[in-house]
Design an enzyme around this catalytic site. Structure first.
Site, mmCIF file in Angstrom:
data_model
loop_
_atom_site.group_PDB
_atom_site.id
_atom_site.type_symbol
_atom_site.label_atom_id
_atom_site.label_comp_id
_atom_site.label_asym_id
_atom_site.label_seq_id
_atom_site.Cartn_x
_atom_site.Cartn_y
_atom_site.Cartn_z
ATOM 1 N N GLU A 1 0.822 -1.221 0.000
ATOM 2 C CA GLU A 1 0.000 0.000 0.000
ATOM 3 C C GLU A 1 0.854 1.269 0.000
ATOM 4 O O GLU A 1 0.666 2.163 0.824
ATOM 5 C CB GLU A 1 -0.984 -0.038 1.179
ATOM 6 C CG GLU A 1 -1.896 -1.255 1.069
ATOM 7 C CD GLU A 1 -2.794 -1.507 2.278
ATOM 8 O OE1 GLU A 1 -2.781 -0.703 3.219
ATOM 9 O OE2 GLU A 1 -3.509 -2.531 2.272
ATOM 10 N N ASN B 1 2.315 -4.598 -3.441
ATOM 11 C CA ASN B 1 0.927 -4.993 -3.231
ATOM 12 C C ASN B 1 0.082 -3.750 -2.974
ATOM 13 O O ASN B 1 0.456 -2.903 -2.159
ATOM 14 C CB ASN B 1 0.918 -5.906 -1.984
ATOM 15 C CG ASN B 1 -0.351 -6.678 -1.794
ATOM 16 O OD1 ASN B 1 -0.918 -7.202 -2.753
ATOM 17 N ND2 ASN B 1 -0.808 -6.771 -0.550
ATOM 18 N N HIS C 1 -10.002 -6.003 -2.557
ATOM 19 C CA HIS C 1 -11.081 -5.837 -1.568
ATOM 20 C C HIS C 1 -12.197 -5.084 -2.296
ATOM 21 O O HIS C 1 -12.210 -3.854 -2.334
ATOM 22 C CB HIS C 1 -10.580 -5.043 -0.351
ATOM 23 C CG HIS C 1 -9.525 -5.771 0.420
ATOM 24 N ND1 HIS C 1 -9.795 -6.928 1.133
ATOM 25 C CD2 HIS C 1 -8.200 -5.541 0.578
ATOM 26 C CE1 HIS C 1 -8.677 -7.360 1.708
ATOM 27 N NE2 HIS C 1 -7.694 -6.541 1.382
ATOM 28 N N GLU D 1 -5.623 -10.544 -2.032
ATOM 29 C CA GLU D 1 -6.467 -10.384 -0.827
ATOM 30 C C GLU D 1 -7.950 -10.308 -1.191
ATOM 31 O O GLU D 1 -8.714 -9.529 -0.602
ATOM 32 C CB GLU D 1 -6.067 -9.114 -0.059
ATOM 33 C CG GLU D 1 -4.608 -9.054 0.336
ATOM 34 C CD GLU D 1 -4.253 -7.857 1.208
ATOM 35 O OE1 GLU D 1 -5.152 -7.208 1.766
ATOM 36 O OE2 GLU D 1 -3.046 -7.568 1.322
ATOM 37 N N ASP E 1 -11.772 -10.294 -1.507
ATOM 38 C CA ASP E 1 -13.034 -10.511 -0.790
ATOM 39 C C ASP E 1 -14.009 -9.459 -1.310
ATOM 40 O O ASP E 1 -13.602 -8.529 -2.007
ATOM 41 C CB ASP E 1 -12.887 -10.480 0.747
ATOM 42 C CG ASP E 1 -12.176 -9.278 1.317
ATOM 43 O OD1 ASP E 1 -12.086 -8.245 0.623
ATOM 44 O OD2 ASP E 1 -11.701 -9.359 2.465
HETATM 45 O O1 9MR Z 1 -7.214 -8.428 8.090
HETATM 46 C C1 9MR Z 1 -6.175 -7.765 8.790
HETATM 47 C C2 9MR Z 1 -6.639 -7.409 10.180
HETATM 48 O O2 9MR Z 1 -6.929 -8.563 10.937
HETATM 49 C C3 9MR Z 1 -5.564 -6.564 10.869
HETATM 50 O O3 9MR Z 1 -6.038 -6.111 12.044
HETATM 51 C C4 9MR Z 1 -5.207 -5.373 10.016
HETATM 52 C C5 9MR Z 1 -4.050 -4.578 10.624
HETATM 53 O O4 9MR Z 1 -2.911 -5.376 10.702
HETATM 54 O O5 9MR Z 1 -4.813 -5.776 8.712
HETATM 55 C C6 9MR Z 1 -5.794 -6.509 8.030
HETATM 56 O O6 9MR Z 1 -5.264 -6.916 6.780
HETATM 57 C C7 9MR Z 1 -5.024 -5.896 5.828
HETATM 58 C C8 9MR Z 1 -3.766 -6.296 5.061
HETATM 59 O O7 9MR Z 1 -2.700 -6.511 5.938
HETATM 60 C C9 9MR Z 1 -3.404 -5.261 4.012
HETATM 61 N N1 9MR Z 1 -4.530 -4.967 3.142
HETATM 62 C C10 9MR Z 1 -5.804 -4.683 3.797
HETATM 63 C C11 9MR Z 1 -6.139 -5.805 4.785
HETATM 64 C C12 9MR Z 1 -7.524 -5.587 5.404
HETATM 65 O O8 9MR Z 1 -7.569 -4.417 6.147
#
Ligand code: 9MR
Length: 360
Positions: free
Chosen positions: A156, A201, A241, A271, A273
């Site tokens: 990101e 990513n 997402h 990722e 969903d």
């Molecule tokens: O799904 C993840 C969540 O459980 C964590 O709390 C959060 C912070 O670490 O990150 C979420 O995963 C993210 C991923 O690492 C990067 N892209 C977006 C994902 C969803 O927010």
């Protein structure tokens, strides 16, 4: 053909076409005779702490996945509670689980603005930031050298609303080192494991909005610049997402993937969903829209190039990040993932089957 061979074939073939090192040459090739679902490996983000307590959850992952990635565990917040600590319990557990079940583990993530422990705010200077980032990546990638075939090195990096001159998202790394943190992270990861597939990513690039168009352009500009300077980079991870109530910009997304491939980079879906807070309440109807949206997205990508893997961010609706940000007004549980809360396949799983088998 055995499961592991499919994984090797699909992800390795992509890289071979880029002239990059096959990321799996160091992998353990003693595969077990588990049937694979298709030539493109499917995987899911896993909550490692549940593997030992939730049998049906663990079984669902074993039954469906060739790849796993920790939903957490390798993030700085989890791994680095203090400056002098690395806590590898979760990723060590997940990679053992992957090995035992003939799967591979992807690594997520090394340089991100999110999930940072408070102590990193005290990183005061450019030289300190460089030292910390290099130390972290060298230690983490080095620990799993030859065992983690693919890393989300930079996560990101593109600004939420890129504007000219400010296209890189703020983070401790960007603030202390500027944009060069991206190159530093990639070069350090390549030195720590020359056989790994290195991935940038990002998300929010697939809808027909000005924001997505700007983000695609900013990402392409970043990739071009890195390629022009021979920075080691092998693929782009499209998170996916997907806002369920928004169309996919099929043409824009296909053109983006074509341009990425034109730079000799592969594409992965990392990722997937479908955010369903604005979708119909009735479960059957909602599941159909979720599946259709993912279908639109995967076909736009696949029409331009075969993705080297497709991963969803979780596998069952029982465990998903979506309600943290996108709870439904009617209080009904979200249904963003391929299996329902009881680990039964939904329409989205059929779509994933279709696209992972598409290249057969
Ligand atoms: O799904 C993840 C969540 O459980 C964590 O709390 C959060 C912070 O670490 O990150 C979420 O995963 C993210 C991923 O690492 C990067 N892209 C977006 C994902 C969803 O927010």
């Amino acid at each position: 053909m055995r499961r592991r061979d499919f994984v090797l074939g699909a992800m390795g073939a992509g890289l071979a076409s880029t002239g990059a090192l096959d990321p799996f040459v160091r992998g353990d090739l003693t595969a077990r005779a588990v049937p694979a679902r298709g030539p493109i490996p499917y995987g899911a983000a896993v909550r490692t702490d549940l593997l030992d307590t939730e049998f049906d959850y663990k079984q669902a992952i074993v039954d469906h996945c060739q790849l796993v990635v920790g939903e957490g565990g390798l993030k700085w917040f989890d791994l680095r509670p203090s400056q002098d600590q690395f806590v590898f319990d979760q990723p060590d557990r997940l990679i053992d689980f992957a090995d035992q079940n003939g799967m591979q583990m992807r690594g997520h993530t090394l340089a991100w603005y999110g999930a940072m422990p408070d102590w990193t705010n005290s990183i005061g200077s450019a030289s300190e930031a460089e030292r910390e980032l290099v130390h972290h990546i060298t230690t983490v990638v080095g620990r799993y050298r030859g065992r983690v075939p693919s890393w989300d090195v930079v996560n990101e990096a593109i600004a939420e609303q890129p504007e000219s001159g400010a296209t890189i998202r703020g983070s401790i790394w960007q603030e202390r080192l500027g944009k060069r943190y991206i190159e530093l992270a990639l070069r350090t990861a390549a030195a720590a494991d020359p056989s790994a597939q290195l991935v940038i990513n990002d998300y929010n690039i697939e809808n027909p909005t000005q924001q997505c168009r700007d983000r695609r352009q900013a990402l392409l500009d970043l990739l071009r610049d890195l390629k022009d300077r021979d920075v080691p980079l092998h693929a782009v991870g499209i998170q996916g997402h997907l806002p369920g109530d928004m169309d996919i910009d099929k043409e824009g997304l296909s053109r983006f993937v074509e341009t990425v491939k034109g730079m000799q980079l592969d594409v992965l879906v990392t990722e997937l969903d479908v955010i369903d807070n604005k979708l119909p309440a009735r479960e059957y109807d909602r599941d159909q829209v979720v599946a259709a949206r993912a279908h639109e997205f995967l076909s736009a990508i696949s029409e331009a190039a075969r993705p080297s893997a497709i991963l969803t961010w979780g596998i069952t609706d029982r465990y998903t990040w979506v309600p943290m940000w996108f709870k439904r007004d009617d209080g009904k549980p979200n249904r963003p993932l391929p299996l329902d809360a009881g680990c039964r396949p939904k329409a989205l799983m059929k779509v994933i089957d279709e696209f992972t088998r598409a290249a057969e």
